[in-house]
Design a protein around this motif. Structure first.
Motif, short mmCIF file in Angstrom:
data_model
loop_
_atom_site.label_atom_id
_atom_site.label_comp_id
_atom_site.label_asym_id
_atom_site.label_seq_id
_atom_site.Cartn_x
_atom_site.Cartn_y
_atom_site.Cartn_z
N LYS A 43 0.83 -1.20 0.00
CA LYS A 43 0.00 0.00 0.00
C LYS A 43 0.87 1.25 0.00
O LYS A 43 2.02 1.22 0.40
N GLU A 44 0.26 2.33 -0.43
CA GLU A 44 0.98 3.60 -0.43
C GLU A 44 1.10 4.13 1.00
O GLU A 44 0.26 3.87 1.85
N ARG A 45 2.13 4.91 1.20
CA ARG A 45 2.30 5.56 2.50
C ARG A 45 1.19 6.60 2.66
O ARG A 45 0.96 7.41 1.76
N GLU A 46 0.53 6.56 3.80
CA GLU A 46 -0.62 7.44 4.00
C GLU A 46 -0.40 8.37 5.19
O GLU A 46 0.22 8.00 6.19
N PHE A 47 -0.95 9.56 5.05
CA PHE A 47 -0.87 10.58 6.09
C PHE A 47 -1.70 10.16 7.30
O PHE A 47 -2.81 9.63 7.15
N VAL A 48 -1.16 10.41 8.48
CA VAL A 48 -1.87 10.10 9.72
C VAL A 48 -2.21 11.39 10.48
O VAL A 48 -3.36 11.62 10.85
N ALA A 49 -1.20 12.22 10.71
CA ALA A 49 -1.42 13.45 11.47
C ALA A 49 -0.28 14.41 11.21
O ALA A 49 0.82 14.00 10.88
N GLY A 50 -0.57 15.71 11.36
CA GLY A 50 0.46 16.71 11.17
C GLY A 50 0.31 17.84 12.17
O GLY A 50 -0.77 18.06 12.72
N ILE A 51 1.41 18.56 12.39
CA ILE A 51 1.40 19.66 13.34
C ILE A 51 2.32 20.77 12.83
O ILE A 51 3.41 20.51 12.33
N ARG A 52 1.84 21.99 12.95
CA ARG A 52 2.69 23.15 12.66
C ARG A 52 3.49 23.44 13.91
O ARG A 52 2.92 23.69 14.98
N TRP A 53 4.80 23.43 13.79
CA TRP A 53 5.63 23.52 14.98
C TRP A 53 5.41 24.83 15.72
O TRP A 53 5.28 24.87 16.93
N ILE A 54 5.34 25.94 14.97
CA ILE A 54 5.32 27.24 15.63
C ILE A 54 4.01 27.51 16.36
O ILE A 54 3.99 28.13 17.42
N SER A 55 2.91 27.01 15.80
CA SER A 55 1.61 27.31 16.40
C SER A 55 1.01 26.15 17.17
O SER A 55 0.13 26.34 18.01
N GLY A 56 1.45 24.95 16.84
CA GLY A 56 0.86 23.77 17.47
C GLY A 56 -0.44 23.34 16.85
O GLY A 56 -1.09 22.41 17.35
N SER A 57 -0.85 24.00 15.77
CA SER A 57 -2.11 23.59 15.13
C SER A 57 -1.92 22.23 14.49
O SER A 57 -0.84 21.89 14.02
N THR A 58 -2.99 21.46 14.49
CA THR A 58 -2.90 20.06 14.08
C THR A 58 -3.95 19.70 13.04
O THR A 58 -4.95 20.41 12.84
#
Length: 123
Positions: A43-58
Motif C-alpha cells: 500500500k501507499e504511504r498514508e498521512f496520519v497526522a500533522g502539526i505546525r511547529w510554531i503554532s501547534g495547530s494540528t
C-alpha cells in the motif's frame, strides 16, 4: 542536515494505546510542519497526522481522528503521536516527516523522513 529518529513502536493488543516519538535534529523547526505517515506492505504511504511547529495547530486523517493526538516538545525537539483504541488496521510502519512549510500537507511531499518504526496491533 535534518535528521528524524522515530521510536516507541512495538506489539500492542487491540484496544490499547501507544505513543510514538520522533526526535528531530539538525535544524530550527519553528518554520516546519511535522507529520506522521504510515505504510503497510503493498500500500501507499498514508498521512496520519500533522502539526505546525510554531503554532501547534494540528490536522488528522479521518482514520485516526478522535483517538489520536500529535504534539511537540520544543525543549526536546521531539514530536509525539499518541494513538488510543488501537485496531489491527493500525498495524503499519510509522514514519515521521518534516517540511519547511506553513501548511500541513497530507501528501508525501515532505523533505525529510525518518527510518520508520513498526507498530503491530494484535486482535
Amino acid at each position: 542536515q535534518v535528521q528524524l529518529v522515530e521510536s516507541g513502536g512495538g506489539l500492542v493488543q487491540a484496544g490499547g494505546s501507544l505513543r510514538l516519538s520522533c526526535a528531530a535534529s539538525g535544524g530550527t523547526f519553528s518554520g516546519y510542519v511535522m507529520a506522521w505517515f504510515r505504510q503497510t506492505p503493498g500500500k501507499e504511504r498514508e498521512f496520519v497526522a500533522g502539526i505546525r511547529w510554531i503554532s501547534g495547530s494540528t490536522y488528522y486523517a479521518d482514520s485516526v481522528k478522535g483517538r489520536s493526538t500529535i504534539s511537540r516538545d520544543n525543549a526536546k525537539n521531539t514530536v509525539y503521536l499518541q494513538i488510543d483504541s488501537l485496531e489491527p488496521e493500525d498495524t503499519a510502519v510509522y514514519y515521521c516527516a518534516a517540511k519547511r512549510s506553513i501548511v500541513i500537507f497530507t501528501t508525501r511531499s515532505y523533505d525529510y523522513w525518518g527510518q520508520g518504526t513498526q507498530v503491530t496491533v494484535s486482535s
